[in-house]
Design an enzyme around this catalytic site. Structure first.
Site, PDB file in Angstrom:
ATOM      1  N   ASP A 190       1.305  -9.726   8.590  1.00 49.58           N
ATOM      2  CA  ASP A 190       2.572  -9.154   9.021  1.00 49.58           C
ATOM      3  C   ASP A 190       3.656  -9.675   8.069  1.00 49.58           C
ATOM      4  O   ASP A 190       3.873 -10.891   7.988  1.00 49.58           O
ATOM      5  CB  ASP A 190       2.861  -9.603  10.459  1.00 49.58           C
ATOM      6  CG  ASP A 190       4.139  -8.981  11.012  1.00 49.58           C
ATOM      7  OD1 ASP A 190       5.002  -8.557  10.213  1.00 49.58           O
ATOM      8  OD2 ASP A 190       4.257  -8.924  12.248  1.00 49.58           O
ATOM      9  N   ASP A 230       9.816  -3.558  -0.554  1.00 51.21           N
ATOM     10  CA  ASP A 230       9.990  -2.096  -0.521  1.00 51.21           C
ATOM     11  C   ASP A 230       9.543  -1.663   0.869  1.00 51.21           C
ATOM     12  O   ASP A 230       8.388  -1.337   1.093  1.00 51.21           O
ATOM     13  CB  ASP A 230       9.145  -1.459  -1.627  1.00 51.21           C
ATOM     14  CG  ASP A 230       9.241   0.050  -1.609  1.00 51.21           C
ATOM     15  OD1 ASP A 230      10.339   0.574  -1.822  1.00 51.21           O
ATOM     16  OD2 ASP A 230       8.212   0.715  -1.362  1.00 51.21           O
ATOM     17  N   ALA A 282       0.831  -1.203   0.000  1.00 52.25           N
ATOM     18  CA  ALA A 282       0.000   0.000   0.000  1.00 52.25           C
ATOM     19  C   ALA A 282       0.874   1.266   0.000  1.00 52.25           C
ATOM     20  O   ALA A 282       1.964   1.234   0.582  1.00 52.25           O
ATOM     21  CB  ALA A 282      -0.906  -0.006   1.233  1.00 52.25           C
ATOM     22  N   PRO A 283       0.404   2.370  -0.615  1.00 48.63           N
ATOM     23  CA  PRO A 283      -0.892   2.523  -1.301  1.00 48.63           C
ATOM     24  C   PRO A 283      -0.938   2.036  -2.745  1.00 48.63           C
ATOM     25  O   PRO A 283      -1.991   2.090  -3.350  1.00 48.63           O
ATOM     26  CB  PRO A 283      -1.126   4.038  -1.233  1.00 48.63           C
ATOM     27  CG  PRO A 283       0.236   4.636  -1.205  1.00 48.63           C
ATOM     28  CD  PRO A 283       1.129   3.652  -0.489  1.00 48.63           C
ATOM     29  N   GLY A 284       0.194   1.551  -3.318  1.00 46.99           N
ATOM     30  CA  GLY A 284       0.019   0.795  -4.552  1.00 46.99           C
ATOM     31  C   GLY A 284       0.726   1.282  -5.807  1.00 46.99           C
ATOM     32  O   GLY A 284       0.509   0.723  -6.879  1.00 46.99           O
ATOM     33  N   SER A 285       1.600   2.302  -5.716  1.00 49.79           N
ATOM     34  CA  SER A 285       2.243   2.761  -6.954  1.00 49.79           C
ATOM     35  C   SER A 285       3.095   1.648  -7.566  1.00 49.79           C
ATOM     36  O   SER A 285       3.025   1.390  -8.773  1.00 49.79           O
ATOM     37  CB  SER A 285       3.104   4.006  -6.691  1.00 49.79           C
ATOM     38  OG  SER A 285       4.144   3.721  -5.780  1.00 49.79           O
ATOM     39  N   LYS A 286       3.886   0.972  -6.731  1.00 50.34           N
ATOM     40  CA  LYS A 286       4.761  -0.080  -7.267  1.00 50.34           C
ATOM     41  C   LYS A 286       3.961  -1.343  -7.582  1.00 50.34           C
ATOM     42  O   LYS A 286       4.271  -2.065  -8.539  1.00 50.34           O
ATOM     43  CB  LYS A 286       5.882  -0.387  -6.276  1.00 50.34           C
ATOM     44  CG  LYS A 286       6.722   0.840  -5.970  1.00 50.34           C
ATOM     45  CD  LYS A 286       7.672   0.631  -4.830  1.00 50.34           C
ATOM     46  CE  LYS A 286       8.341   1.938  -4.399  1.00 50.34           C
ATOM     47  NZ  LYS A 286       7.490   2.745  -3.485  1.00 50.34           N
ATOM     48  N   CYS A 332      13.420   4.320   0.494  1.00 52.25           N
ATOM     49  CA  CYS A 332      13.576   5.702   0.047  1.00 52.25           C
ATOM     50  C   CYS A 332      14.417   6.454   1.084  1.00 52.25           C
ATOM     51  O   CYS A 332      14.082   7.558   1.487  1.00 52.25           O
ATOM     52  CB  CYS A 332      12.230   6.368  -0.199  1.00 52.25           C
ATOM     53  SG  CYS A 332      11.080   6.287   1.174  1.00 52.25           S
TER      54      CYS A 332
END
Lengths: 167, 303
Positions: free
Chosen positions: B158, B178, B109-113, B231
């Site tokens: 988890d 990520d 989440a939230p889902g870009s990748k 990041c």
């Protein structure tokens, strides 16, 4: 007969003869409804499995999984059943509606903006009443925006609140 | 202390690094190839006078003019584009999934990748998007549906002990870890990102990162691919985590192509030394390509 459990995904039976739960739609009915309503290629959904979670909410999933599935989401919400008039979802209409050959109402720029805002509007339409694909022309082709309900000379936008935009 | 000053000795041009970290980030969208092509998105933007420029290293990314609000454009409404920072498009490219494969996204989440992985898979095969936060999961579902993704299974587990039970116990071909991080590299988007920075916080989050990567490797088949990304710049959250995986698992670092300017992973930090192969990992700094900061490493399991 097993009961419908609103917290898990149950795979739809293929046909009426395999139906084990009163009121649950079959794959044949769900796919048939979409293909008939919007004039799609009968093979459009061959790669998808279909699931129910909650009362009547049907999901389309591009792969297979063991049923029942205890997960949070499975593919895309596709169709609302267990009501008199079955209703396609905005996301499914955007995903599969581009190939539709009937029950597509193509809006001009102003009409498309009103539809996206969630407004109802009076429009001429010679086709069936009920749930239509509302579309518009963009970048050289017709693209679906969402689901419209056509009744008594009026197109009622079914754009979900979170997908509406003021433009 | 000033966290970013730790990294200045690693850099070619510390002043440029500083200056870039203080500039706001350009707004970027990625074309969602499940629903559109870059050509059609360009044409739609041109028709409506939406200002944009192409991104040289990736034909599916557009930088939008400052006055454009991407969420209000027709391409966004149609699910043709997804607002995604340039560097955030790197890990899914490193995962490089094929249509029909089984792919796991540990912190989806939230889902870009996740939506980028789905598009690379041409919406075929099995993509599992996991996260442990219910609110973030509903954003993931909504974003995936807007993008027309139908091959995604959303789970709330988890990531440190993800169970394969809903998937018949079968391992994945590829995985993306990520992981949550201290987000130093997002300081251009969120100037408060460093406000709560401390080495203690980094130590705690590193424990979680190690466990999520460990589990991702364990549930990936032999010969499969696991990509680890953050990041952030902190080596404690990057090279040190990958080093742990190299020591604990049968896996190795592999090369991958990246046309963005970048520096190699570190071979040492603060007296700790890492595998020579750590140079195959990639560090992206804000001043190199006018982006956010990022770390990405690609592992092959059991090779």
């Amino acid at each position: 007969m097993s009961g419908n459990d609103g917290q898990r995904f149950d795979r739809l039976p293929e046909t009426d003869s395999e139906r084990d739960l009163d009121g649950r739609a079959t794959r044949e009915e769900v796919v048939g409804w979409w293909i008939d309503r919007f004039g799609l290629d009968p093979e459009t959904f061959d790669g998808h499995s279909f699931w129910e979670k909650g009362a009547g909410k049907i999901w389309a999933f591009a792969d297979e999984l063991q049923s029942p599935a205890d997960v949070e989401g499975l593919g895309m919400t596709f169709l609302r059943t267990r009501q008199e008039h079955w209703k396609p979802t905005t996301d499914a209409v955007q995903r599969f509606g581009r190939e539709a050959t009937r029950n597509v109402i193509v809006l001009d720029d102003d009409e498309a903006v009103r539809f996206l805002r969630g407004d109802d509007q009076e429009l001429e339409w010679d086709g069936d009443w009920g749930y239509l694909i509302a579309a518009h022309e963009i970048a050289g082709d017709v693209e679906p925006i969402g689901v419209g309900l056509y009744l008594y000379g009026e197109l009622r936008s079914q754009m979900p609140k979170g997908r509406q935009r003021e433009r | 202390m000033d966290p970013l000053s730790r990294y200045e000795p690693l850099l070619d041009d510390p002043a440029a690094f500083r200056a870039a970290c203080e500039r706001p980030l350009p707004s970027v969208v990625r074309v969602n190839r499940i629903k559109a092509t870059p050509e059609r998105v360009r044409r739609a933007f041109d028709e409506r006078d939406v200002g944009y420029e192409a991104v040289e290293w990736h034909d599916g990314l557009f930088r939008l003019d400052d006055d454009v609000s991407p969420g209000n454009t027709w391409p966004y409404v149609h699910g043709w584009v997804y607002g995604q920072e340039e560097v955030s498009a790197v890990p899914a490219l490193a995962v490089a999934p094929e249509p029909g494969e089984r792919v796991y996204d540990a912190c989806a989440a939230p889902g870009s990748k996740t939506t980028q992985l789905a598009a690379l898979m041409e919406d075929r095969g099995l993509l599992v998007g996991n996260d442990n936060n219910l609110g973030r999961l509903s954003a993931l579902r909504a974003n995936a549906e807007r993008c027309g993704v139908t091959n995604l299974v959303v789970t709330r587990q988890d990531g440190r002990n993800f169970s394969l039970k809903p998937f018949g116990g079968e391992r994945f071909d590829r995985a993306l870890a990520d992981v949550p991080c201290s987000c130093e590299g997002t300081v251009r988007k969120n100037p408060d990102a460093l406000e709560d920075w401390s080495l203690e916080h980094i130590g705690a989050i590193a424990d979680t990162q190690r466990a999520i990567l460990d589990r991702a490797i364990s549930i990936t088949r032999e010969g499969g691919t696991v990509v680890y990304s953050t990041c952030t710049f902190a080596p404690e959250e990057n090279e040190a985590i990958v080093q742990h995986a190299l020591e604990e698992h049968d896996c190795r670092l592999v090369e991958f192509d990246l046309e963005l300017e970048h520096l190699p992973g570190l071979a040492e930090w603060n007296g700790d030394t890492y595998s020579e192969s750590m140079r195959r990992a990639k560090r992206i700094y804000p001043h190199h390509n006018d982006t956010g900061g990022f770390f990405c490493a690609k592992l092959e399991v059991g090779a």
